[in-house]
Design a protein around this motif. Structure first.
Motif, PDB file in Angstrom:
ATOM      1  N   ALA A 276      60.746  -4.146  40.575  1.00 19.64           N
ATOM      2  CA  ALA A 276      61.265  -5.317  41.282  1.00 19.64           C
ATOM      3  C   ALA A 276      62.719  -5.572  40.904  1.00 19.64           C
ATOM      4  CB  ALA A 276      60.404  -6.530  40.974  1.00 19.64           C
TER       5      ALA A 276
ATOM      6  N   THR B 244      60.954  -3.906  45.726  1.00 22.56           N
ATOM      7  CA  THR B 244      59.972  -4.984  45.653  1.00 22.56           C
ATOM      8  C   THR B 244      58.654  -4.647  46.338  1.00 22.56           C
ATOM      9  OG1 THR B 244      61.165  -5.977  47.508  1.00 22.56           O
ATOM     10  CG2 THR B 244      61.596  -6.869  45.328  1.00 22.56           C
ATOM     11  N   GLU B 245      58.683  -3.862  47.419  1.00 21.21           N
ATOM     12  CA  GLU B 245      57.430  -3.495  48.080  1.00 21.21           C
ATOM     13  C   GLU B 245      56.582  -2.625  47.147  1.00 21.21           C
ATOM     14  OE1 GLU B 245      56.186  -4.518  50.771  1.00 21.21           O
ATOM     15  OE2 GLU B 245      57.842  -5.453  51.874  1.00 21.21           O
TER      16      GLU B 245
ATOM     17  N   LEU C 247      55.151  -4.866  44.401  1.00 24.03           N
ATOM     18  CA  LEU C 247      54.001  -5.676  44.806  1.00 24.03           C
ATOM     19  C   LEU C 247      52.741  -4.820  44.887  1.00 24.03           C
ATOM     20  CD1 LEU C 247      52.998  -8.452  45.666  1.00 24.03           C
ATOM     21  CD2 LEU C 247      53.508  -7.825  48.036  1.00 24.03           C
TER      22      LEU C 247
ATOM     23  N   ASP D 121      49.448  -5.668  42.705  1.00 28.16           N
ATOM     24  CA  ASP D 121      48.160  -5.946  43.348  1.00 28.16           C
ATOM     25  C   ASP D 121      47.042  -5.119  42.712  1.00 28.16           C
ATOM     26  OD1 ASP D 121      49.102  -7.861  45.051  1.00 28.16           O
ATOM     27  OD2 ASP D 121      49.391  -6.500  46.751  1.00 28.16           O
TER      28      ASP D 121
ATOM     29  N   ARG E 289      53.220 -11.643  39.808  1.00 26.73           N
ATOM     30  CA  ARG E 289      53.099 -11.416  41.248  1.00 26.73           C
ATOM     31  C   ARG E 289      53.800 -12.524  42.038  1.00 26.73           C
ATOM     32  NH1 ARG E 289      49.665 -12.486  45.513  1.00 26.73           N
ATOM     33  NH2 ARG E 289      49.286 -10.716  46.927  1.00 26.73           N
TER      34      ARG E 289
ATOM     35  N   ILE F 214      57.420 -11.699  42.287  1.00 23.66           N
ATOM     36  CA  ILE F 214      57.684 -10.634  43.255  1.00 23.66           C
ATOM     37  C   ILE F 214      57.586 -11.176  44.684  1.00 23.66           C
ATOM     38  CG2 ILE F 214      56.865  -8.421  44.145  1.00 23.66           C
ATOM     39  CD1 ILE F 214      55.925  -7.766  41.298  1.00 23.66           C
ATOM     40  N   LEU F 215      56.608 -12.046  44.925  1.00 23.10           N
ATOM     41  CA  LEU F 215      56.476 -12.644  46.253  1.00 23.10           C
ATOM     42  C   LEU F 215      57.728 -13.438  46.624  1.00 23.10           C
ATOM     43  CD1 LEU F 215      52.770 -13.897  46.160  1.00 23.10           C
ATOM     44  CD2 LEU F 215      53.701 -12.123  47.678  1.00 23.10           C
TER      45      LEU F 215
END
Length: 688
Positions: free
Chosen positions: A562, A567-568, A571, A575, A599, A602-603
């Motif tokens: 991140a 970032t994708e 995440l 998860d 998390r 990151i969101l």
């Protein structure tokens, strides 16, 4: 980039916010990752409240000295044989001060931890701030502040039998130790000790020897305990003289007689002494003194015989086992069945009987604990077998010990030295881990260093317990913001493990995980990313994808990704960690809450600000409820939440976090400094 680390068990939590400004709040770069161990909410390790509830009878034979102490100032030392009533006299003096509205502080001095911790607590009570205490001049600042207080006030330092402990940072005799002469005219320092060495105390304190009670006063002590059924005062006085006028001996004999006379005569054992005269006859015909000829041993022998007659055949065995623990309360749940032949029901009744006769102190409210009388413990010192670590480590379910760790730590860290085996060092490592888990970071660093160095001296190179001790010490260093020192410790640990045959692979994995965290905290993102990537590939083969160390490495890698603006990918990794943690540990586990906070960050980086803020608020609430408002985990979550709030709200929240971190970690701790810098940046964004 500001760093905000908190450490737990096998991994270091990092709350990470990178980049420039979001709105008007500058983010702080931090990683949070999985927790390996759990702990209860932080608990106070010392108390400075006087033991008002201490069970006792009226103080006898000390009226003149008590009257002098109630109007005295300066430093006064009560010294004499154990059991002569020094603590009882100090407590009675304290009652007088408290009744007049004066502040009273009571510091236990049986060991360096309780002494230093108690005096630091007093320092806070008289207004010293955490940053002043962290400056390393606690003794000087404390006595300056005490000297400036308006009187009257009373500070009791109880059971200071090892005078070397009172030297502290200087010298007791020179007036530069932990105990000094207060500068003002209104304060009284009262010390109880067995040691009345004038040279050791120096010229300042007034020393008061406490001797045996005269026959008449000793008889009153017997009567206070035994009551009228044991005979007239005329019979009590010869027994008091024979017992040497020692209040402890008088109290024990009185308890014995009371326990006999409370039963109808037809239920007593034949020959069981029930009167002062019969008790005196049972002691024998030789002259008895109280300074080493076995008077107390004879008294205790009579008490043990009474217990055996009542069916408590294992009372002495229980006393010997208790003598293997530190001079601190022992939780009953640590007793291992293989060590005792006493059934649980009989164990409890035996403890109650020992408590009734004054040989132990049993507290049954809340967590049941027992404490051996220090003089009884001394009687078994020569044959004492250190059992505390072994008993604690052998508990099959470690989670059952979670509420007990504040009670276990003194025992697991007691008497560490050449005679401690692998089991003992393992218990000490667990104690350090407990300190970190409960947010007692500074103490974990101090104790962690001692345990790591001690285990390395007494166990073979590369031994798994040495490796475990080094991991806990490095973990504590990371939690305190000392990442450079942690990296040095971990690098050396990994190097030594590679050179030693048969090193524990799982512990090497943990050391490398911590090393990756240290690299990240030092700002070397690429080195940290490479370390965690290698760990994930290796750990998946060695441990499996659901292993907590593998998940910790994956969580740390996610936060680094991140920070590298992937970032994708971050995440997706997080998860995986959250799903596994929730399944294995539960939604409110400490590890799971850490993952949820990571998390959320990151969101927010992905633009889902509202969802991120709601998740962060939920983590703050859950951590505060579980660990308390001042636990490092709770403060880290509040810090991260502040980066998601509007400027005015963020400023207020950061100010509160800064105040708490200054109190918990000290003014100059890197985590505190990072919070102060974040607060200042936020302040500059406010209008006006």
């Amino acid at each position: 980039m500001a760093h905000d680390p908190t450490t737990r068990g096998g991994a270091v939590a990092h709350n990470s916010v990178t980049g420039g400004t979001h709105g008007t709040v500058v983010q702080a770069g931090h990683i949070e990752h999985l927790v390996v161990q759990q702990g209860p909410p932080p608990a106070d390790e010392v108390t400075v409240a006087p033991p008002w509830g201490r069970r006792g009878t009226p103080l006898r034979g000390r009226d003149e000295l008590l009257a002098r102490l109630r109007t005295a100032h300066g430093t006064h030392v009560l010294y004499g044989l154990g059991g002569v009533g020094k603590t009882s006299l100090a407590l009675e003096a304290a009652r007088g001060f408290a009744a007049g509205g004066a502040p009273v502080w009571w510091v236990a001095a049986q060991d360096s931890g309780r002494l230093a911790g108690g005096l630091r607590a007093v320092a806070r009570r008289v207004g010293l701030r955490e940053d002043e205490l962290a400056a390393g001049q606690t003794a000087d600042l404390l006595w300056e502040r005490l000297g400036a207080l308006p009187g009257p006030w009373l500070l009791v330092v109880d059971n200071a039998d090892e005078l070397a402990l009172l030297d502290g940072p200087g010298s007791l005799a020179a007036g530069t130790g932990w105990v000094r002469i207060p500068a003002g005219a209104g304060g009284l320092v009262l010390v109880t000790t067995r040691d009345g060495d004038l040279a050791a105390w120096g010229a300042g304190p007034a020393l008061h020897p406490l001797g045996a009670l005269p026959g008449e006063e000793g008889a009153r002590v017997l009567a206070d305990r035994a009551g009228e059924e044991a005979g007239p005062m005329a019979d009590a006085e010869p027994l008091a003289v024979r017992l040497g006028g020692l209040p402890l001996a008088l109290d024990s004999a009185g308890r014995y007689l009371a326990s006999v006379t409370e039963r109808p005569a037809f239920l007593r054992t034949p020959g069981e002494p029930a009167t002062y005269g019969a008790y005196l006859a049972a002691l024998g015909t030789g002259d008895l003194a109280v300074d080493g000829d076995g008077t107390l041993a004879r008294i205790w022998a009579m008490s043990l015989r009474l217990l055996r007659d009542r069916g408590h055949a294992h009372a002495e065995e229980l006393l010997r086992v208790l003598a293997g623990f530190a001079d601190a309360p022992v939780p009953l749940r640590v007793f291992a069945p293989e060590r005792l032949t006493i059934p649980p029901g009989e164990l409890w009744s035996c403890l109650q009987a020992l408590d009734l006769l004054g040989l132990v102190s049993l507290r049954a409210d809340g967590e049941p604990v027992v404490m051996l009388h220090p003089l009884v413990r001394d009687a078994y010192r020569g044959e004492r077998e250190r059992l505390s670590a072994e008993l604690a480590v052998r508990v099959e379910d470690p989670k059952a010990l979670v509420p007990l760790w504040p009670l276990l730590v003194p025992h697991l860290l007691d008497d560490l030295g050449p005679g401690v085996d692998e089991t003992g060092w393992t218990g000490a490592v667990r104690a350090v881990r407990s300190l970190s888990a409960r947010g007692l970071v500074l103490e974990a660093v101090e104790r962690g260093l001692a345990v790591h160095e001690g285990a390395a001296r007494h166990l073979p190179a590369g031994h798994r317990t040495v490796l475990a001790a080094g991991c806990e010490y490095g973990d504590a260093l990371l939690a305190s913001g000392r990442e450079d020192e942690a990296l040095h410790v971990l690098d050396r640990l990994i190097e030594e493990s590679a050179a030693a045959a048969g090193s524990d692979e799982l512990l090497v994995v943990r050391a490398r995980n911590l090393r990756g965290v240290a690299l990240h905290q030092c700002g070397d993102l690429e080195a940290a990313r490479a370390e965690f990537t290698a760990l994930i590939e290796g750990e998946s083969r060695l441990l499996g994808d659901d292993d907590q160390q593998a998940l910790a490495a994956r969580a740390n890698l996610a936060m680094i990704l991140a920070q590298l603006h992937r970032t994708e990918d971050a995440l997706a990794e997080m998860d995986i960690v959250l799903a596994a943690g929730t399944r294995l540990l539960g939604p409110d586990d400490r590890d799971t809450l850490t993952t949820r906070m990571n998390r959320a960050w990151i969101l927010r980086e992905l633009g889902e600000a509202e969802t991120a803020r709601e998740e962060a608020e939920a983590v703050v609430e859950a951590r505060g409820r579980r660990f308390g408002p001042d636990h490092p985990d709770t403060l880290a979550a509040r810090f991260n939440l502040a980066t998601m709030l509007d400027p005015a709200t963020a400023h207020a929240e950061l100010a509160a976090v800064l105040d708490a971190r200054t109190r918990v970690l000290g003014l100059d701790n890197p985590v505190t400094v990072a919070t102060r810098e974040a607060l200042e940046r936020t302040r500059r964004t406010l209008p006006g």
